[in-house]
Every structure is written in structure tokens, then in C-alpha cells.
Design an enzyme around this catalytic site. Structure first.
Site, short mmCIF file in Angstrom:
data_model
loop_
_atom_site.label_atom_id
_atom_site.label_comp_id
_atom_site.label_asym_id
_atom_site.label_seq_id
_atom_site.Cartn_x
_atom_site.Cartn_y
_atom_site.Cartn_z
N HIS A 133 0.87 -1.19 0.00
CA HIS A 133 0.00 0.00 0.00
C HIS A 133 0.90 1.24 0.00
O HIS A 133 2.03 1.18 0.51
CB HIS A 133 -0.83 -0.06 1.29
CG HIS A 133 -1.89 0.99 1.43
ND1 HIS A 133 -1.61 2.28 1.83
CD2 HIS A 133 -3.22 0.93 1.25
CE1 HIS A 133 -2.74 2.97 1.89
NE2 HIS A 133 -3.73 2.17 1.54
N ASP A 210 3.07 -4.35 8.11
CA ASP A 210 1.86 -3.55 7.95
C ASP A 210 0.68 -4.49 8.10
O ASP A 210 0.37 -5.27 7.19
CB ASP A 210 1.90 -2.89 6.56
CG ASP A 210 0.57 -2.24 6.19
OD1 ASP A 210 -0.40 -2.38 6.94
OD2 ASP A 210 0.53 -1.59 5.12
N GLN A 213 -4.51 -4.99 6.96
CA GLN A 213 -5.52 -5.90 6.39
C GLN A 213 -5.52 -7.27 7.06
O GLN A 213 -6.22 -8.16 6.62
CB GLN A 213 -5.27 -6.08 4.89
CG GLN A 213 -5.46 -4.83 4.07
CD GLN A 213 -6.91 -4.35 4.06
OE1 GLN A 213 -7.85 -5.11 4.26
NE2 GLN A 213 -7.09 -3.06 3.82
N LYS A 236 -10.29 -0.68 10.69
CA LYS A 236 -10.39 -1.88 9.85
C LYS A 236 -10.70 -3.13 10.68
O LYS A 236 -10.78 -4.22 10.16
CB LYS A 236 -9.09 -2.07 9.07
CG LYS A 236 -8.87 -0.93 8.07
CD LYS A 236 -7.81 -1.25 7.08
CE LYS A 236 -7.27 -0.01 6.39
NZ LYS A 236 -8.01 0.33 5.18
N1 PMP Z 1 -1.74 -0.58 4.61
C1 PMP Z 1 -2.68 -1.33 4.06
C2 PMP Z 1 -2.34 -2.72 3.56
C3 PMP Z 1 -3.98 -0.83 3.94
O1 PMP Z 1 -4.94 -1.58 3.38
C4 PMP Z 1 -4.27 0.46 4.42
C5 PMP Z 1 -5.65 1.06 4.28
N2 PMP Z 1 -6.28 0.83 3.07
C6 PMP Z 1 -3.24 1.20 5.00
C7 PMP Z 1 -1.99 0.65 5.07
C8 PMP Z 1 -3.46 2.57 5.54
O2 PMP Z 1 -4.33 2.54 6.62
P1 PMP Z 1 -4.87 3.91 7.25
O3 PMP Z 1 -5.43 4.69 6.09
O4 PMP Z 1 -5.93 3.48 8.21
O5 PMP Z 1 -3.72 4.59 7.89
#
Ligand code: PMP
Length: 417
Positions: A133, A210, A213, A236
Site C-alpha cells: 500500500h 503492515d 488488512q 479496519k
Molecule cells: N496498509 C494497508 C495494507 C492498507 O490496506 C491500508 C488502508 N487501506 C493502510 C496501510 C493505511 O491505513 P490507514 O489509512 O488506516 O492509515
């Protein structure tokens, strides 16, 4: 394709009860019952989480760590109690290893700027994977630009699986940190994080995972994983937005300088010299998201009451059903077909843009994500501008998958394909 295991689904009465815990699932959109399949972006909240925040504001609202009065004590107890709750959920060795942040993004930026940046020399390397991401790419690009270090990328194959042999070779003398997604948000791939951590540790390289998910779908155990840093977002995992967690080993937190300065992160301040607070408060400058932390603790209570393994098994069964049914449709190509996947189904329609598919589905009441999922390099890797992504949560049912299938036949009707 593994055969669908019907027993892995929640039995109907239990499942109906869990669905009814989420008031928003009663909503109608465009006159249709809501079918919420955008859990990868954010999950819905059970009534107990909404109530926990409400109760806090009704009965305990005050600032933490500051007042001698009763409400401040209640707020502090609830906030620190939430930290202990989270430490238990992820099996951290110590409660002080839990730092409250805004979310995964902030957690990774904190590690980049405080733990990694001071150790980087020109030519040093940060290792990430090709399925990350943007939140696990851009903070490293920033820190590389600040120090002259380089970002190295472990490739993935056509199924969206990490190349472990290449990864092993890329973990070199100059690698200062490896940062990998536990589960890919765009592909659903579950990475073998324990193995990755072992590989990296053999070369003395610390690892950030990270977990954005993973946290709502898989059992996550800090001591079993032995990871150095683990980041996730409350929203999440059925908790509130604006609250998240950085787990870090205590010895790393002790060695890291503060990232932001302000109230609460100090022990004493003079104009000549400031002494910082103990961990984890050293990293929590300013008034924190107290209600969010309390809401997140309530969300983890909720998840534990059902059981993360039962949730994971239910979602795996849904994914198997959806993969089989959607993969068989004409013009549909699945993006992300790794053997180990969490409840994410990404696909493209060969002749209709993902945004058009998403819009038609929306009119049918089916909420999916259509776009690059903040993972543009993944889209480039697969040669597509965007995908449609259905992502499952504990309240989703086979009927939701069937609604998605009906929506996709509508796409075929509208576009004649
Ligand atoms: N890493 C991953 C794999 C994600 O799916 C997400 C959110 N889509 C994030 C990081 C970022 O999370 P946040 O926007 O809650 O900081």
C-alpha cells in the site's frame, strides 16, 4: 480451487445475531438493502463500539494523565485500560509496547522518522515488496530522500505471491529495515510473515509488518511472530476511525527519539533542557484520541467474543464461494490468485472500466471499492488501471456474494457484454 467447505460458515442463527449487532447494515441505498463489501477500506461498527464511545462522552470525558479530579481519573483508567486490552489482543510481551497513533499510516511514518532515519547512511537500503500500500512505500521514499538511502522492491509473481528466494537474496549487508504487508489490500495475498521475519533476523535486519488488512482476519501474535514493529488501524477491525496502533519491541521504543514534541511526552521541561517521558507516552504528544482508544478496545472485545479463528474461517469460505462463482463469469479476470489469501477478491472486467462496474453495483445496493486501492505499483505490475475489489467482513453472507453476482449480471445487461 479447493472445494467449498459449508461447515466453515457461521450457522444461520448465530450469524443473523452478529449481523444484527451492526445497525448500519439496516440501511438502504438507492432503495435497495445495503450489501457492504468494502471492508478492506473500512469496516462497519457494532453497537457495542458506538455505545462505548457514547458512554465515555456521557460519563467520563476529561483529559488524560493530567487532572486530579474524578473524571480525569476515569478517562485515564479507560484509556490505559484500552492499551492493556490491545496488548492482550496482539499478545505483546508488555503493555508499554503499544503506542496509540492515528492509524497504520501514522505508525509507519513514526517508525520511518524515529527508528530508521537516524540510522540511515547514503547507500543503505530499505526493503519492501511489490504489493505494498502507498502507506508502506511513501514514508520510506521520504526517508530515502532525506538520507540518500535506497528503496529496494521484492518482486511478486503473476498470482501475487512474494518471491521468497529473491527476497532472501535481496536482504543484504546494507539492508537496514524490511517492511512488508501481512495481507495485501489489493490482492488479498497473505504473506508468510513469520518466515520473512526469521529470514531478516538471520541477517540482523529488523522488520516492520503492515497489519492493516490482517488484524480483523487472522490471529496476530507479537511474541510468536517476533516482529520488531507491527502497525494497524482501528477502523479496519470494527473500531473507530482516527485511532490505530504501533506495536514495537520495548527495546526499540527505548532507543528511538521522540517524533513529535508537545504535552504528555515529557517528564520535565526547561528552556535549557527537556526530559522525555517513559515509553509509550514519549511517542504520544498532545491530547490523544481517548474515545477512539476506548472504542477500539470495545471492538477487540467484540471480535474476541466471536473468535478471530471463527471469523477467518467464515471469510475463507465466503472467499472460496465468491472466487469460484465470479471467476467463472465471462469477461472477468481475477487479480490476485495466491494460494494463501484473506477475504479480498479483486477483479477486472475485460471490457468495462472498474469505475463503471462499481457505479452499477452501487445502484444495486452493493458497495465495493473500484480504483487503484492506494497500491498503484500493484496495478502497474498487473497492467491494469484499476480493479473492482470485494472485501469481506464477519457480517457478510453467501447472500451478499449472490447480490454481487446479480449486480455483475446487470453490468453485462447494461454494457451488452
Ligand atoms: N496498509 C494497508 C495494507 C492498507 O490496506 C491500508 C488502508 N487501506 C493502510 C496501510 C493505511 O491505513 P490507514 O489509512 O488506516 O492509515
Amino acid at each position: 480451487m479447493k472445494p467449498i467447505e459449508p461447515l466453515a460458515f457461521f450457522d444461520d442463527s448465530a450469524h443473523a445475531r452478529w449481523r444484527s449487532d451492526f445497525p448500519i447494515l439496516e440501511e438502504r441505498v438507492h432503495g435497495k438493502p445495503l450489501v457492504y463489501l468494502d471492508n478492506g477500506a473500512t469496516t462497519q461498527k457494532p453497537a457495542s463500539v458506538i455505545e462505548a464511545e457514547r458512554a465515555y462522552y456521557l460519563h467520563s470525558n476529561a483529559n488524560v494523565h493530567r487532572g486530579v479530579h474524578e473524571l480525569s481519573q476515569r478517562a485515564t483508567d479507560a484509556y490505559e485500560g484500552a492499551r492493556a486490552r490491545i496488548a492482550r489482543f496482539v499478545n505483546a510481551a508488555r503493555t508499554e509496547e503499544i503506542v496509540f497513533v492515528r492509524g497504520t499510516t501514522e505508525a509507519i511514518n513514526l517508525v520511518a522518522q524515529s527508528a530508521v532515519r537516524p540510522r540511515l547512511q547514503p547507500g543503505d537500503e530499505i526493503l519492501v515488496s511489490a504489493m505494498e500500500h502507498h502507506s508502506n512505500i511513501v514514508p520510506w521514499q521520504l526517508v530515502c530522500a532525506q538520507t540518500g538511502a535506497q528503496l529496494k522492491v521484492v518482486p511478486i509473481d503473476d498470482s501475487g505471491t512474494l518471491d521468497m528466494a529473491v527476497c532472501e537474496r535481496m536482504l543484504g549487508e546494507r539492508t537496514r529495515l524490511a517492511a512488508f504487508a501481512h495481507v495485501s489490500n489489493a490482492l488479498g495475498t497473505i504473506n508468510p510473515v513469520k518466515q520473512l521475519i526469521e529470514l531478516a533476523h538471520r541477517r540482523g535486519v529488523p522488520v516492520l509488518i503492515d497489519g492493516a488488512q490482517a488484524i480483523a482476519h487472522l490471529r496476530v501474535d507479537m511474541q510468536a511472530l517476533d516482529c520488531d514493529f507491527y502497525a494497524f488501524s482501528g477502523h479496519k477491525v470494527y473500531g473507530p476511525t482516527g485511532i490505530g496502533v504501533l506495536y514495537a519491541k520495548a527495546r526499540h521504543l527505548e532507543a528511538m527519539p521522540p517524533w513529535q514534541g508537545g504535552g504528555d511526552m515529557i517528564r520535565s521541561v526547561t528552556f535549557e533542557q527537556t526530559e522525555y517521558n517513559a515509553i509509550p507516552w514519549k511517542f504520544e504528544a498532545g491530547t490523544p484520541n481517548i474515545a477512539g482508544a476506548i472504542g477500539l478496545a470495545a471492538a477487540l472485545d467484540y471480535v474476541d467474543a466471536i473468535g478471530i479463528d471463527a471469523i477467518g474461517a467464515h471469510e475463507a469460505a465466503l472467499l472460496a464461494h465468491a472466487t469460484q462463482a465470479i471467476g467463472a463469469l465471462p469477461h472477468i479476470r481475477l487479480i490476485g490468485t495466491a494460494r494463501e489469501k484473506a477475504g479480498v477478491l479483486s477483479f477486472v472486467h475485460e471490457e468495462v472500466h472498474a469505475h463503471d462496474v462499481g457505479t452499477i453495483l452501487d445502484h444495486e445496493g452493493v458497495a465495493v471499492r473500484a480504483g487503484h486501492h492506494c497500491a498503484m505499483p500493484v496495478m502497474q505490475r498487473f497492467g491494469v488501471p484499476a480493479t473492482v475489489r470485494a472485501s469481506f467482513g464477519l457480517y457478510n453472507t453467501r447472500a451478499d456474494v449472490d447480490a454481487l453476482l446479480r449486480g455483475l449480471s446487470k453490468v453485462q445487461e447494461v454494457f451488452g457484454r
